[in-house]
Structure formats: C-alpha cells, structure tokens
Design a protein around this motif. Structure first.
Motif, PDB file in Angstrom:
ATOM      1  N   TYR A  53      -8.939  14.393  -3.620  1.00 15.37           N
ATOM      2  CA  TYR A  53      -9.411  13.770  -4.849  1.00 15.37           C
ATOM      3  C   TYR A  53     -10.457  14.635  -5.538  1.00 15.37           C
TER       4      TYR A  53
ATOM      5  N   VAL B 263      -2.817   4.686   6.178  1.00 12.45           N
ATOM      6  CA  VAL B 263      -1.960   5.605   5.425  1.00 12.45           C
ATOM      7  C   VAL B 263      -2.712   6.912   5.251  1.00 12.45           C
ATOM      8  N   GLN B 264      -1.969   7.986   5.075  1.00 13.69           N
ATOM      9  CA  GLN B 264      -2.616   9.283   4.893  1.00 13.69           C
ATOM     10  C   GLN B 264      -3.288   9.331   3.527  1.00 13.69           C
ATOM     11  N   PRO B 265      -4.575   9.667   3.488  1.00 17.83           N
ATOM     12  CA  PRO B 265      -5.271   9.738   2.198  1.00 17.83           C
ATOM     13  C   PRO B 265      -4.868  10.978   1.412  1.00 17.83           C
ATOM     14  N   ALA B 266      -5.245  10.985   0.148  1.00 18.17           N
ATOM     15  CA  ALA B 266      -4.951  12.109  -0.735  1.00 18.17           C
ATOM     16  C   ALA B 266      -6.218  12.904  -1.016  1.00 18.17           C
TER      17      ALA B 266
ATOM     18  N   ALA C  92      -8.074  16.114   1.434  1.00 16.38           N
ATOM     19  CA  ALA C  92      -7.862  14.783   2.017  1.00 16.38           C
ATOM     20  C   ALA C  92      -8.611  14.679   3.347  1.00 16.38           C
TER      21      ALA C  92
ATOM     22  N   GLU D  98       0.836  -1.207   0.000  1.00 18.86           N
ATOM     23  CA  GLU D  98       0.000   0.000   0.000  1.00 18.86           C
ATOM     24  C   GLU D  98       0.870   1.257   0.000  1.00 18.86           C
TER      25      GLU D  98
ATOM     26  N   GLY E 113       1.841   5.313   0.211  1.00 16.40           N
ATOM     27  CA  GLY E 113       1.391   6.421   1.045  1.00 16.40           C
ATOM     28  C   GLY E 113       2.163   6.520   2.341  1.00 16.40           C
ATOM     29  N   THR E 114       2.016   7.638   3.007  1.00 16.29           N
ATOM     30  CA  THR E 114       2.692   7.886   4.271  1.00 16.29           C
ATOM     31  C   THR E 114       1.950   7.192   5.406  1.00 16.29           C
TER      32      THR E 114
ATOM     33  N   ASP F  63      -7.333   6.156  -0.884  1.00 14.17           N
ATOM     34  CA  ASP F  63      -5.917   5.791  -0.793  1.00 14.17           C
ATOM     35  C   ASP F  63      -5.036   6.983  -1.153  1.00 14.17           C
ATOM     36  N   HIS F  64      -3.737   6.750  -1.316  1.00 16.59           N
ATOM     37  CA  HIS F  64      -2.827   7.866  -1.496  1.00 16.59           C
ATOM     38  C   HIS F  64      -2.960   8.503  -2.883  1.00 16.59           C
TER      39      HIS F  64
END
Length: 282
Positions: free
Chosen positions: A198, A193-196, A221, A129, A131-132, A159-160
């Motif tokens: 969108y 994980v940190q999302p992005a 995000a 996966e 992402g951060t 997700d990222h």
C-alpha cells in the motif's frame, strides 16, 4: 473490490493514528534527565545546522521548510511522518541490546482492544473478504527453547486492496485484527487473507515531501504483530512476503531478511506459512 471505494485521506489517517497513540500508555520523556534532553536535542539541531551549511540552504528553501512543518502539524501528520521516516532508526538502537525474534517498527495503524481469539482462529473479516486465503502458523518459545504457553499474538494487517480497518471509511471496524492466544505449547494457527502492498497517504504534506524528493510512497505487503507474554519482553514486528513488490525499497526502511515469509500453496488453494517467535525473559 471496486477501485472507486473512498480512499483514506492523510488528515483522516493522521487523526486516527494520533487518537490511537494517545490512547496507549507511553512513558514519554517525563523521566529523562535535563542533561539527556540537552544532549539529544543539541545533536539533532547540530545535524540540521550542518545540513544547512553543507548544502547552502537558501532563505526561500528555509521558508518552504517552515511552511511544510506548519502544514504537517495542522494536518495532524506527525504520527505518519515520524513512523515512516524516523521510527526505524529508533527501533535499530533499541534492538542492539535485545534477544529473541527480530523486531521492527510499530507503524501508525495499530489499534488496541482487538477481539481475543483462541489458538486456532480466523481473523474477523467480511463474509466476502477478497484476497488469497492465508494460513499463518507457528510456535512461541523463550530463549532457552521452552514453549511459552498462552502467549498473545496481537495481529493486524491491510486487506487485499491495501486498506486498514479503523483508517479507511469503507472497511468495517475490527476487520483483519485480532489477539490470538496460543495454546499450552505456545502454538497457534491463524486463518486470514494475504495483504497487499500500500501507499502511505500522499494527499497531505508528507506526500508532497515524497513527491518533491522523487521518492516512492509504497510499503511492501506485511503482517503486523505484537507478541507478548507475562515475564517476557514484548516483540513488535512485521512479517513480509518473499518476492513481493517494494520489499527492497520500503519507504519506511523497516524490512529485514529475518522477517520474510515464503508461503507455500496448499492443495486446497490456500497459502500457508510458518514462523516461530522467540521471547526474551525479563
């Protein structure tokens, strides 16, 4: 993640959102009185009539609007359109008489039946996966400050790259979704994980409206949550990230200052953020 991954279409997202909406239990307007229906619908129509008069809408513009509404229906985009442009105002009305943590919109990407997880858990995700890494922790309490044991945090997010499982064809089912059950003190710690940010889908009539009006289609995000426990009013909310893109110009107008996280970088490279929820007894 490759930028050539297949992107979810507005029609595909609309169909998934419609199916998910119908699968949930909603009271609808069945218990609404005839007088209430007449009052609300007349007010909506009065507003439309006033806009037509104030802006001298032409027959050509009326015909374009009529065709657009037909396209929205045929494309299955009513969940997208209403969740992005209308739901935030309904939520504000509901919040006027509620206590506890601030709520905001549900949005079109909720899916019931996510995997149940313990109080310290990692959301289901792909082995690689991207992402951060993010740790999200906190406690659920009631309005008197008492812990709410075994409160459920139904959590989902993009997700990222900004894609949601269940709505993007290349994302595995259940990815970054889970129902975390807090411990006896209402505490939880969730690894994800940190999302992005969108874009809302722009290839359909909703996207054409956004483009025609010169608006942008971006959401900042965020984490989605429904926090619930027996004997308490559930909270539907979203948590955002300080300094994030589009935070001050969310196309869905759903951001609130009380819902902004400020994650801190840990020695292991992960981000960590803590947020406590307050549930109102019913």
């Amino acid at each position: 993640m490759s930028t050539t991954q297949p992107s979810p279409t507005a029609a595909g997202s609309g169909a998934s959102a419609t199916e998910a909406f119908r699968a949930r239990s909603h009271a609808g307007a069945g218990g609404t009185s005839q007088e209430r229906v007449a009052t609300v619908v007349k007010a909506v129509l009065d507003g439309v009539h006033a806009a037509i008069t104030a802006h001298q809408v032409t027959y050509a513009e009326f015909s374009a609007a009529k065709q657009w509404l037909i396209d929205v229906g045929e494309g299955g985009e009513w969940p997208l359109l209403l969740d992005v442009f209308v739901e935030h105002e309904v939520e504000e009305v509901a919040a006027q008489h509620q206590q506890g943590t601030k709520g905001t919109i549900l949005g079109p990407y909720y899916l019931p039946g996510a995997t149940r997880l313990p109080s310290v858990a990692t959301l289901p995700m792909r082995d690689d996966e991207p992402g951060t890494p993010l740790v999200f922790a906190g406690q659920v309490r009631d309005t008197t400050g008492e812990p709410v044991p075994a409160a459920e945090l139904d959590l989902w997010h993009a997700d990222h790259a900004g894609y949601y499982s269940g709505f993007a064809p290349h994302v595995p089912a259940g990815n970054l979704r889970g129902v975390v059950v807090a411990d006896d003190e209402g505490r939880f710690e969730i690894s994800t994980v940190q999302p992005a940010p969108y874009q809302i889908p722009t290839d359909g009539p909703t996207g054409r409206l956004v483009e025609a009006a010169g608006w942008h289609p971006w959401r900042p995000a965020h984490l989605h949550l429904i926090v619930r426990a027996p004997g308490h009013r559930p909270i539907t909310t979203q948590l955002y990230f300080a300094g994030g893109d589009w935070l001050d110009s969310d196309v869905a107008q759903a951001t609130k200052p009380e819902l902004v996280l400020a994650p801190q970088r840990q020695e292991d490279g992960r981000l960590r953020s803590e947020y406590d929820f307050v549930l109102e007894p019913v």
